[in-house]
Each structure stands twice: as structure tokens, then as C-alpha cells.
Design a protein around this motif. Structure first.
Motif, PDB file in Angstrom:
ATOM      1  N   ASP A 178       0.597  -1.001   0.086  1.00  0.00           N
ATOM      2  CA  ASP A 178       0.035   0.011   0.016  1.00  0.00           C
ATOM      3  C   ASP A 178       0.901   1.222   0.153  1.00  0.00           C
ATOM      4  O   ASP A 178       0.656   2.033   1.055  1.00  0.00           O
ATOM      5  CB  ASP A 178      -0.825   0.125   1.265  1.00  0.00           C
ATOM      6  CG  ASP A 178      -2.126   0.788   1.069  1.00  0.00           C
ATOM      7  OD1 ASP A 178      -2.233   1.408   0.086  1.00  0.00           O
ATOM      8  OD2 ASP A 178      -2.565   1.240   2.455  1.00  0.00           O
ATOM      9  N   LYS A 179       1.810   1.289  -0.918  1.00  0.00           N
ATOM     10  CA  LYS A 179       2.786   2.393  -0.726  1.00  0.00           C
ATOM     11  C   LYS A 179       2.537   3.699  -1.066  1.00  0.00           C
ATOM     12  O   LYS A 179       3.070   4.820  -1.110  1.00  0.00           O
ATOM     13  CB  LYS A 179       4.128   2.041  -1.628  1.00  0.00           C
ATOM     14  CG  LYS A 179       4.704   0.707  -1.280  1.00  0.00           C
ATOM     15  CD  LYS A 179       6.140   0.321  -2.015  1.00  0.00           C
ATOM     16  CE  LYS A 179       6.697  -0.808  -1.641  1.00  0.00           C
ATOM     17  NZ  LYS A 179       7.748  -1.060  -2.674  1.00  0.00           N
ATOM     18  N   SER A 180       1.228   3.992  -1.772  1.00  0.00           N
ATOM     19  CA  SER A 180       0.670   5.354  -2.086  1.00  0.00           C
ATOM     20  C   SER A 180       0.282   5.858  -0.874  1.00  0.00           C
ATOM     21  O   SER A 180       0.072   7.260  -0.943  1.00  0.00           O
ATOM     22  CB  SER A 180      -0.456   5.231  -3.200  1.00  0.00           C
ATOM     23  OG  SER A 180      -0.241   4.571  -4.126  1.00  0.00           O
ATOM     24  N   GLY A 199      -4.508  15.222  -2.668  1.00  0.00           N
ATOM     25  CA  GLY A 199      -3.433  15.775  -3.386  1.00  0.00           C
ATOM     26  C   GLY A 199      -2.009  15.221  -3.546  1.00  0.00           C
ATOM     27  O   GLY A 199      -1.317  15.389  -4.505  1.00  0.00           O
ATOM     28  N   LEU A 200      -1.785  13.962  -3.022  1.00  0.00           N
ATOM     29  CA  LEU A 200      -0.719  13.127  -3.567  1.00  0.00           C
ATOM     30  C   LEU A 200      -1.154  12.126  -4.422  1.00  0.00           C
ATOM     31  O   LEU A 200      -2.164  11.603  -4.451  1.00  0.00           O
ATOM     32  CB  LEU A 200      -0.196  12.409  -2.385  1.00  0.00           C
ATOM     33  CG  LEU A 200       1.185  11.814  -2.462  1.00  0.00           C
ATOM     34  CD1 LEU A 200       2.130  12.502  -2.739  1.00  0.00           C
ATOM     35  CD2 LEU A 200       1.343  10.647  -1.425  1.00  0.00           C
ATOM     36  N   PRO A 201      -0.707  12.179  -5.674  1.00  0.00           N
ATOM     37  CA  PRO A 201      -1.220  11.596  -6.646  1.00  0.00           C
ATOM     38  C   PRO A 201      -1.317   9.884  -6.329  1.00  0.00           C
ATOM     39  O   PRO A 201      -0.170   9.289  -5.876  1.00  0.00           O
ATOM     40  CB  PRO A 201      -0.335  11.655  -7.905  1.00  0.00           C
ATOM     41  CG  PRO A 201       0.276  12.924  -7.494  1.00  0.00           C
ATOM     42  CD  PRO A 201       0.373  13.060  -6.164  1.00  0.00           C
ATOM     43  N   LEU A 220       6.678  15.423   5.605  1.00  0.00           N
ATOM     44  CA  LEU A 220       7.528  15.552   4.359  1.00  0.00           C
ATOM     45  C   LEU A 220       7.577  14.243   3.405  1.00  0.00           C
ATOM     46  O   LEU A 220       7.895  13.424   4.083  1.00  0.00           O
ATOM     47  CB  LEU A 220       8.939  16.466   4.284  1.00  0.00           C
ATOM     48  CG  LEU A 220       8.735  17.784   4.900  1.00  0.00           C
ATOM     49  CD1 LEU A 220       9.933  18.111   5.538  1.00  0.00           C
ATOM     50  CD2 LEU A 220       8.470  18.652   3.717  1.00  0.00           C
ATOM     51  N   ALA A 221       7.098  14.045   2.342  1.00  0.00           N
ATOM     52  CA  ALA A 221       6.984  12.780   1.742  1.00  0.00           C
ATOM     53  C   ALA A 221       7.931  12.808   0.268  1.00  0.00           C
ATOM     54  O   ALA A 221       7.722  13.792  -0.451  1.00  0.00           O
ATOM     55  CB  ALA A 221       5.567  12.308   1.439  1.00  0.00           C
ATOM     56  N   GLY A 222       8.541  11.986  -0.160  1.00  0.00           N
ATOM     57  CA  GLY A 222       9.345  11.793  -1.294  1.00  0.00           C
ATOM     58  C   GLY A 222       8.550  10.615  -1.978  1.00  0.00           C
ATOM     59  O   GLY A 222       7.884   9.778  -1.499  1.00  0.00           O
ATOM     60  N   ALA A 223       8.573  10.815  -3.246  1.00  0.00           N
ATOM     61  CA  ALA A 223       7.691   9.802  -4.284  1.00  0.00           C
ATOM     62  C   ALA A 223       8.504   9.191  -5.110  1.00  0.00           C
ATOM     63  O   ALA A 223       9.854   9.438  -5.232  1.00  0.00           O
ATOM     64  CB  ALA A 223       6.918  10.582  -5.384  1.00  0.00           C
ATOM     65  N   GLY A 235      -0.778  14.442   7.336  1.00  0.00           N
ATOM     66  CA  GLY A 235      -0.969  13.524   5.984  1.00  0.00           C
ATOM     67  C   GLY A 235      -2.368  13.610   5.446  1.00  0.00           C
ATOM     68  O   GLY A 235      -2.638  12.640   4.588  1.00  0.00           O
ATOM     69  N   GLU A 236      -3.464  14.329   5.937  1.00  0.00           N
ATOM     70  CA  GLU A 236      -4.718  14.173   5.264  1.00  0.00           C
ATOM     71  C   GLU A 236      -4.730  14.927   3.834  1.00  0.00           C
ATOM     72  O   GLU A 236      -5.121  14.228   3.172  1.00  0.00           O
ATOM     73  CB  GLU A 236      -5.678  15.063   6.257  1.00  0.00           C
ATOM     74  CG  GLU A 236      -5.920  14.335   7.584  1.00  0.00           C
ATOM     75  CD  GLU A 236      -6.503  13.009   7.666  1.00  0.00           C
ATOM     76  OE1 GLU A 236      -7.431  12.718   6.590  1.00  0.00           O
ATOM     77  OE2 GLU A 236      -6.475  11.951   8.458  1.00  0.00           O
ATOM     78  N   THR A 237      -3.936  16.142   3.805  1.00  0.00           N
ATOM     79  CA  THR A 237      -3.798  16.785   2.729  1.00  0.00           C
ATOM     80  C   THR A 237      -2.352  17.074   2.324  1.00  0.00           C
ATOM     81  O   THR A 237      -1.685  17.381   3.185  1.00  0.00           O
ATOM     82  CB  THR A 237      -4.605  18.072   2.767  1.00  0.00           C
ATOM     83  OG1 THR A 237      -4.130  18.895   3.648  1.00  0.00           O
ATOM     84  CG2 THR A 237      -6.305  17.675   2.795  1.00  0.00           C
ATOM     85  N   TRP A 238      -2.174  17.086   1.071  1.00  0.00           N
ATOM     86  CA  TRP A 238      -0.529  17.180   0.710  1.00  0.00           C
ATOM     87  C   TRP A 238      -0.623  18.379  -0.761  1.00  0.00           C
ATOM     88  O   TRP A 238      -1.470  18.442  -1.291  1.00  0.00           O
ATOM     89  CB  TRP A 238      -0.005  15.781   0.258  1.00  0.00           C
ATOM     90  CG  TRP A 238      -0.006  15.044   1.158  1.00  0.00           C
ATOM     91  CD1 TRP A 238      -1.143  14.181   1.740  1.00  0.00           C
ATOM     92  CD2 TRP A 238       1.145  14.715   1.771  1.00  0.00           C
ATOM     93  NE1 TRP A 238      -0.410  13.238   2.645  1.00  0.00           N
ATOM     94  CE2 TRP A 238       0.496  13.670   2.811  1.00  0.00           C
ATOM     95  CE3 TRP A 238       2.677  14.976   1.845  1.00  0.00           C
ATOM     96  CZ2 TRP A 238       1.761  13.051   3.640  1.00  0.00           C
ATOM     97  CZ3 TRP A 238       3.376  14.631   2.755  1.00  0.00           C
ATOM     98  CH2 TRP A 238       3.116  13.524   3.516  1.00  0.00           C
ATOM     99  N   THR A 239       0.294  19.105  -0.460  1.00  0.00           N
ATOM    100  CA  THR A 239       0.744  20.178  -1.669  1.00  0.00           C
ATOM    101  C   THR A 239       2.197  19.659  -2.205  1.00  0.00           C
ATOM    102  O   THR A 239       2.917  19.326  -1.374  1.00  0.00           O
ATOM    103  CB  THR A 239       0.704  21.383  -1.272  1.00  0.00           C
ATOM    104  OG1 THR A 239       1.347  21.862  -0.155  1.00  0.00           O
ATOM    105  CG2 THR A 239      -0.706  21.897  -1.032  1.00  0.00           C
ATOM    106  N   ARG A 240       2.257  19.798  -3.583  1.00  0.00           N
ATOM    107  CA  ARG A 240       3.706  19.646  -4.315  1.00  0.00           C
ATOM    108  C   ARG A 240       4.770  20.495  -3.586  1.00  0.00           C
ATOM    109  O   ARG A 240       4.268  21.999  -4.021  1.00  0.00           O
ATOM    110  CB  ARG A 240       3.579  19.380  -5.517  1.00  0.00           C
ATOM    111  CG  ARG A 240       4.836  18.623  -6.196  1.00  0.00           C
ATOM    112  CD  ARG A 240       4.709  18.429  -7.646  1.00  0.00           C
ATOM    113  NE  ARG A 240       5.742  17.496  -8.150  1.00  0.00           N
ATOM    114  CZ  ARG A 240       5.711  16.471  -8.988  1.00  0.00           C
ATOM    115  NH1 ARG A 240       4.592  16.220  -9.341  1.00  0.00           N
ATOM    116  NH2 ARG A 240       6.906  16.060  -9.425  1.00  0.00           N
ATOM    117  N   LEU A 241       5.774  20.330  -3.206  1.00  0.00           N
ATOM    118  CA  LEU A 241       6.871  21.397  -2.728  1.00  0.00           C
ATOM    119  C   LEU A 241       8.017  21.641  -3.978  1.00  0.00           C
ATOM    120  O   LEU A 241       8.142  22.813  -4.201  1.00  0.00           O
ATOM    121  CB  LEU A 241       7.524  20.712  -1.602  1.00  0.00           C
ATOM    122  CG  LEU A 241       8.566  21.611  -1.108  1.00  0.00           C
ATOM    123  CD1 LEU A 241       8.056  22.994  -0.246  1.00  0.00           C
ATOM    124  CD2 LEU A 241       9.248  21.059   0.257  1.00  0.00           C
TER     125      LEU A 241
END
Length: 277
Positions: A178-180, A199-201, A220-223, A235-241
Motif C-alpha cells: 500500500d505504498k501510495s 493531493g498526493l497522486p 514531508l514525503a518523497g515519491a 497526512g490528510e492533505t498534501w501539496t507539491r513542494l
């Protein structure tokens, strides 16, 4: 001031690289032959004194002079990790958890009769241990290793774990299938919740996660597809940094300037991000 950086490079023989100016220039301290042959699995740098470095290779070796000389501890460890709230360093070795109050000082046994360990996350007296592959739960101690219990089960195998330094009963787990998404607990793993991750694809699998050392709601998350995202609500909502090349494997905050990040992308180098929020 920009805190020190330590990187492990090279596709064949591992090379330790050291920077004191935010990655503008690098030096290459010499490692002993056994460590070079076995590879480097973990590197820990003392937050107060960057000349103190510990490496887990064939065994744990330590330097107190910035890598000019190294001393072997004779300890063969599965995992080496630092307390995110202090100077102490922990090692999981052959069923025991060892602790050194500071890099360069001797290790002593904290606990024994523990399972094989593939990941450690430590925040003060809260210690989370991820056993061998295939585990759906964590071994935990909330009293510095004096007593241990299991967290409740997660729906899939746990791949890695992160702790919130300023709120160490808040813990985050990556799940292997479940890596997403990551799962979080705010009670030391007694209960788990799945953040919405809006917000996180969905195609951008999370490959690295860091919890702000001062603000437990800031993640902070890396993809795996590249890029760094930020969340201010656990972790509820995310924006791209920012956009980066593929496969972010590590995000670190500069302790002297928490809005400065260093990001590792294997094969594409290390990146510095200033003004991250």
C-alpha cells in the motif's frame, strides 16, 4: 549556518563523502578495508558535534575526528539508528538492543531476547522495532527499553517506520502493498488510522517520509516517481513542494534551519531545498 552532510556514494565500492557547506564541496575520509568490502548500511552523525560519525558496515565503526581515524566497536549490527530527540545511538544486534549515550562512547545492552530487526525508530523513551520481513505489527517500548509489547496489527506487511521527534507516541508506518499511503498512530501503535492523503497522486508511491522535528503535524514525503510533497495536517492533505528526478529515498532536515531540506535521489545526486514549509 548549514549543518554537515554525510553521503554514501559509488556503485561498486562504498565511499563516504562529507560536506560542511551544504553540499557545495565534499571531502572523502578513508574507511578501513573491512567496512569498504562489506558495504555501508547506516550512517549516523552527532547533532552537536559533526566530527562524531558512526557507520554500520561489517561492524559498527566510529570516528570522533571527522573521519580522519576510525575505531571498531566489534559489534555486528542489523540496524544502527539515532534518537531523534537527543545524542544517543542505538544498535539492534543478534537479538539485543544496545545503546551508546553518544557516538564514540561504549555501547551497553538495553534489552535482550528481541526479534531480528530490520528497522528502528526512536524518539526519547519511545522505541519502535520492525521485526523481520512479513510482520504486520511493531515491537515497541514506551519506557526506554525496560518493557516491551506489540502494537496492534496493520492490514499489510510493514516496510519501514518513522516517529515524530517532538511527539514520540506518534508513529507512521509504510505498508508493503500500500505504498501510495502511510498509516499513522497517535497512541504508540495501539490504534492505527489511514490518512486521506488528498493531493498526493495515487500513482506516486511514497518512497521516503520525514516528520518535522518540531511540529508533529508537518510531514514531508518523497515519491518513487520523483518530487517532494508537504502536509501540515498529519497526512490528510498534501501539496507539491518541488519536482525532482525519480525515486526519492531520503529526506533530511537541517537541524540548524528546519526549512532547509536535503533530498537523496540515487543516480541523480543529492539536492538542497531552501525555504521548505
Amino acid at each position: 549556518a548549514i549543518g554537515p552532510l554525510v553521503a554514501v556514494t559509488s556503485k561498486t565500492t562504498p565511499q563516504l563523502s562529507f560536506s560542511r557547506d551544504g553540499g557545495e564541496t565534499w571531502t572523502f575520509p578513508t574507511l578501513d578495508r573491512p567496512t569498504r568490502r562489506a558495504g555501508i548500511t547506516s550512517v549516523v552523525v552527532d547533532a552537536a558535534d559533526p566530527n562524531r560519525i558512526a557507520i554500520d558496515g561489517s561492524d559498527i565503526v566510529q570516528s570522533v575526528d571527522g573521519g580522519s581515524s576510525w575505531q571498531s566497536t566489534g559489534i555486528t549490527a542489523e540496524v544502527l539508528a539515532q534518537d531523534r530527540n537527543g545524542d544517543a545511538v542505538y544498535a539492534a544486534a543478534q537479538g539485543s538492543l544496545l545503546r551508546s549515550p553518544r557516538i564514540g562512547e561504549p555501547f551497553s545492552v538495553v534489552s535482550s531476547s528481541l526479534p531480528f530487526t530490520q528497522n528502528l525508530a526512536i524518539g526519547g523513551n519511545s522505541i519502535y522495532l520492525l521485526p523481520q520481513p512479513g510482520s504486520k505489527r511493531l515491537r515497541r517500548s514506551l519506557d526506554g527499553g525496560a518493557t516491551w509489547s506489540w502494537t496492534s496489527n496493520l492490514p499489510f506487511d510493514v516496510e519501514t517506520v518513522e516517529v515524530a521527534p517532538s511527539s514520540p507516541r506518534e508513529v507512521y508506518a509504510f505498508l508493503n502493498w500500500d505504498k501510495s499511503y502511510v498509516w499513522r498512530s497517535r497512541d504508540g501503535g495501539t490504534t492505527w488510522q489511514k490518512p486521506a492523503m488528498d493531493g498526493l497522486p495515487k500513482w506516486a508511491g511514497v518512497s521516503a517520509l520525514t516528520v518535522d522535528r518540531l511540529d508533529p503535524s508537518h510531514l514531508l514525503a518523497g515519491a518513487s516517481t520523483g518530487g517532494v510533497w508537504t502536509s501540515h495536517d498529519r497526512g490528510e492533505t498534501w501539496t507539491r513542494l518541488t519536482s525532482l528526478p525519480r525515486w526519492v529515498t531520503k529526506i533530511s532536515q537541517d537541524r540548524s534551519a528546519p526549512t532547509r531540506l536535503f533530498v537523496a535521489t540515487p543516480g541523480f545526486g543529492a539536492w538542497r531545498i531552501d525555504g521548505a514549509n
